[in-house]
Write a protein that holds these residues in place. Structure first.
Motif, PDB file in Angstrom:
ATOM      1  N   GLU A 103      -4.328  -6.138  -8.439  1.00 15.14           N
ATOM      2  CA  GLU A 103      -4.446  -4.691  -8.214  1.00 15.14           C
ATOM      3  C   GLU A 103      -3.617  -4.255  -7.007  1.00 15.14           C
ATOM      4  O   GLU A 103      -2.903  -3.258  -7.049  1.00 15.14           O
ATOM      5  CB  GLU A 103      -5.915  -4.340  -7.986  1.00 15.14           C
ATOM      6  CG  GLU A 103      -6.182  -2.874  -7.842  1.00 15.14           C
ATOM      7  CD  GLU A 103      -6.428  -2.184  -9.161  1.00 15.14           C
ATOM      8  OE1 GLU A 103      -6.350  -0.955  -9.174  1.00 15.14           O
ATOM      9  OE2 GLU A 103      -6.677  -2.873 -10.161  1.00 15.14           O
ATOM     10  N   THR A 104      -3.674  -5.021  -5.921  1.00 16.54           N
ATOM     11  CA  THR A 104      -2.922  -4.681  -4.714  1.00 16.54           C
ATOM     12  C   THR A 104      -1.421  -4.744  -4.967  1.00 16.54           C
ATOM     13  O   THR A 104      -0.675  -3.848  -4.559  1.00 16.54           O
ATOM     14  CB  THR A 104      -3.302  -5.643  -3.568  1.00 16.54           C
ATOM     15  OG1 THR A 104      -4.716  -5.570  -3.356  1.00 16.54           O
ATOM     16  CG2 THR A 104      -2.588  -5.289  -2.295  1.00 16.54           C
ATOM     17  N   VAL A 105      -0.965  -5.804  -5.639  1.00 18.72           N
ATOM     18  CA  VAL A 105       0.468  -5.942  -5.941  1.00 18.72           C
ATOM     19  C   VAL A 105       0.922  -4.829  -6.883  1.00 18.72           C
ATOM     20  O   VAL A 105       2.023  -4.307  -6.749  1.00 18.72           O
ATOM     21  CB  VAL A 105       0.753  -7.339  -6.531  1.00 18.72           C
ATOM     22  CG1 VAL A 105       2.171  -7.423  -7.080  1.00 18.72           C
ATOM     23  CG2 VAL A 105       0.538  -8.405  -5.475  1.00 18.72           C
ATOM     24  N   TYR A 106       0.056  -4.466  -7.825  1.00 18.06           N
ATOM     25  CA  TYR A 106       0.401  -3.403  -8.769  1.00 18.06           C
ATOM     26  C   TYR A 106       0.560  -2.069  -8.046  1.00 18.06           C
ATOM     27  O   TYR A 106       1.421  -1.262  -8.393  1.00 18.06           O
ATOM     28  CB  TYR A 106      -0.699  -3.296  -9.828  1.00 18.06           C
ATOM     29  CG  TYR A 106      -0.418  -2.303 -10.925  1.00 18.06           C
ATOM     30  CD1 TYR A 106       0.493  -2.605 -11.931  1.00 18.06           C
ATOM     31  CD2 TYR A 106      -1.059  -1.070 -10.951  1.00 18.06           C
ATOM     32  CE1 TYR A 106       0.757  -1.698 -12.941  1.00 18.06           C
ATOM     33  CE2 TYR A 106      -0.804  -0.155 -11.950  1.00 18.06           C
ATOM     34  CZ  TYR A 106       0.107  -0.470 -12.943  1.00 18.06           C
ATOM     35  OH  TYR A 106       0.368   0.422 -13.936  1.00 18.06           O
ATOM     36  N   GLU A 107      -0.265  -1.841  -7.014  1.00 20.96           N
ATOM     37  CA  GLU A 107      -0.180  -0.587  -6.274  1.00 20.96           C
ATOM     38  C   GLU A 107       0.967  -0.587  -5.264  1.00 20.96           C
ATOM     39  O   GLU A 107       1.493   0.463  -4.918  1.00 20.96           O
ATOM     40  CB  GLU A 107      -1.497  -0.325  -5.547  1.00 20.96           C
ATOM     41  CG  GLU A 107      -2.640  -0.010  -6.483  1.00 20.96           C
ATOM     42  CD  GLU A 107      -3.967   0.120  -5.760  1.00 20.96           C
ATOM     43  OE1 GLU A 107      -3.980  -0.034  -4.526  1.00 20.96           O
ATOM     44  OE2 GLU A 107      -4.975   0.355  -6.437  1.00 20.96           O
ATOM     45  N   HIS A 108       1.347  -1.780  -4.757  1.00 23.06           N
ATOM     46  CA  HIS A 108       2.392  -1.888  -3.739  1.00 23.06           C
ATOM     47  C   HIS A 108       3.418  -2.947  -4.144  1.00 23.06           C
ATOM     48  O   HIS A 108       3.385  -4.064  -3.655  1.00 23.06           O
ATOM     49  CB  HIS A 108       1.782  -2.278  -2.390  1.00 23.06           C
ATOM     50  CG  HIS A 108       0.665  -1.373  -1.962  1.00 23.06           C
ATOM     51  ND1 HIS A 108       0.885  -0.104  -1.481  1.00 23.06           N
ATOM     52  CD2 HIS A 108      -0.672  -1.554  -1.954  1.00 23.06           C
ATOM     53  CE1 HIS A 108      -0.275   0.447  -1.193  1.00 23.06           C
ATOM     54  NE2 HIS A 108      -1.238  -0.408  -1.472  1.00 23.06           N
ATOM     55  N   PRO A 109       4.339  -2.618  -5.048  1.00 29.10           N
ATOM     56  CA  PRO A 109       5.306  -3.619  -5.533  1.00 29.10           C
ATOM     57  C   PRO A 109       6.238  -4.151  -4.454  1.00 29.10           C
ATOM     58  O   PRO A 109       6.834  -5.202  -4.628  1.00 29.10           O
ATOM     59  CB  PRO A 109       6.094  -2.889  -6.617  1.00 29.10           C
ATOM     60  CG  PRO A 109       5.683  -1.472  -6.569  1.00 29.10           C
ATOM     61  CD  PRO A 109       4.460  -1.346  -5.725  1.00 29.10           C
ATOM     62  N   ILE A 110       6.346  -3.475  -3.322  1.00 28.21           N
ATOM     63  CA  ILE A 110       7.198  -3.970  -2.232  1.00 28.21           C
ATOM     64  C   ILE A 110       6.665  -5.296  -1.706  1.00 28.21           C
ATOM     65  O   ILE A 110       7.422  -6.094  -1.140  1.00 28.21           O
ATOM     66  CB  ILE A 110       7.297  -2.907  -1.100  1.00 28.21           C
ATOM     67  CG1 ILE A 110       8.427  -3.238  -0.136  1.00 28.21           C
ATOM     68  CG2 ILE A 110       5.995  -2.763  -0.353  1.00 28.21           C
ATOM     69  CD1 ILE A 110       9.794  -2.979  -0.691  1.00 28.21           C
ATOM     70  N   LEU A 111       5.378  -5.565  -1.913  1.00 28.41           N
ATOM     71  CA  LEU A 111       4.794  -6.832  -1.465  1.00 28.41           C
ATOM     72  C   LEU A 111       5.438  -8.018  -2.178  1.00 28.41           C
ATOM     73  O   LEU A 111       5.566  -9.088  -1.596  1.00 28.41           O
ATOM     74  CB  LEU A 111       3.277  -6.840  -1.718  1.00 28.41           C
ATOM     75  CG  LEU A 111       2.459  -5.903  -0.835  1.00 28.41           C
ATOM     76  CD1 LEU A 111       0.996  -5.940  -1.254  1.00 28.41           C
ATOM     77  CD2 LEU A 111       2.596  -6.269   0.621  1.00 28.41           C
TER      78      LEU A 111
END
Length: 47
Positions: free
Chosen positions: A17-25
């Motif tokens: 979920e976090t990666v999906y919301e912040h692809p810069i990660l």
């Protein structure tokens, strides 16, 4: 949580979920891994 994390545990789902919301990660993780491998290879290779 979205349908893409349906078959995962709660912890992995939170990461997805976090990666999906912040692809810069993804780019950040790739850069850190590449830098780490480069430094490790430079230290290991004979001069």
């Amino acid at each position: 949580m979205g349908p893409y994390s349906r078959g995962t545990t709660h912890g992995i789902g939170a990461v997805v979920e976090t990666v999906y919301e912040h692809p810069i990660l993804i780019l950040l993780v790739v850069a850190v891994v590449a830098t780490t491998l480069f430094v490790w290879y430079r230290k290991k290779s004979p001069k």
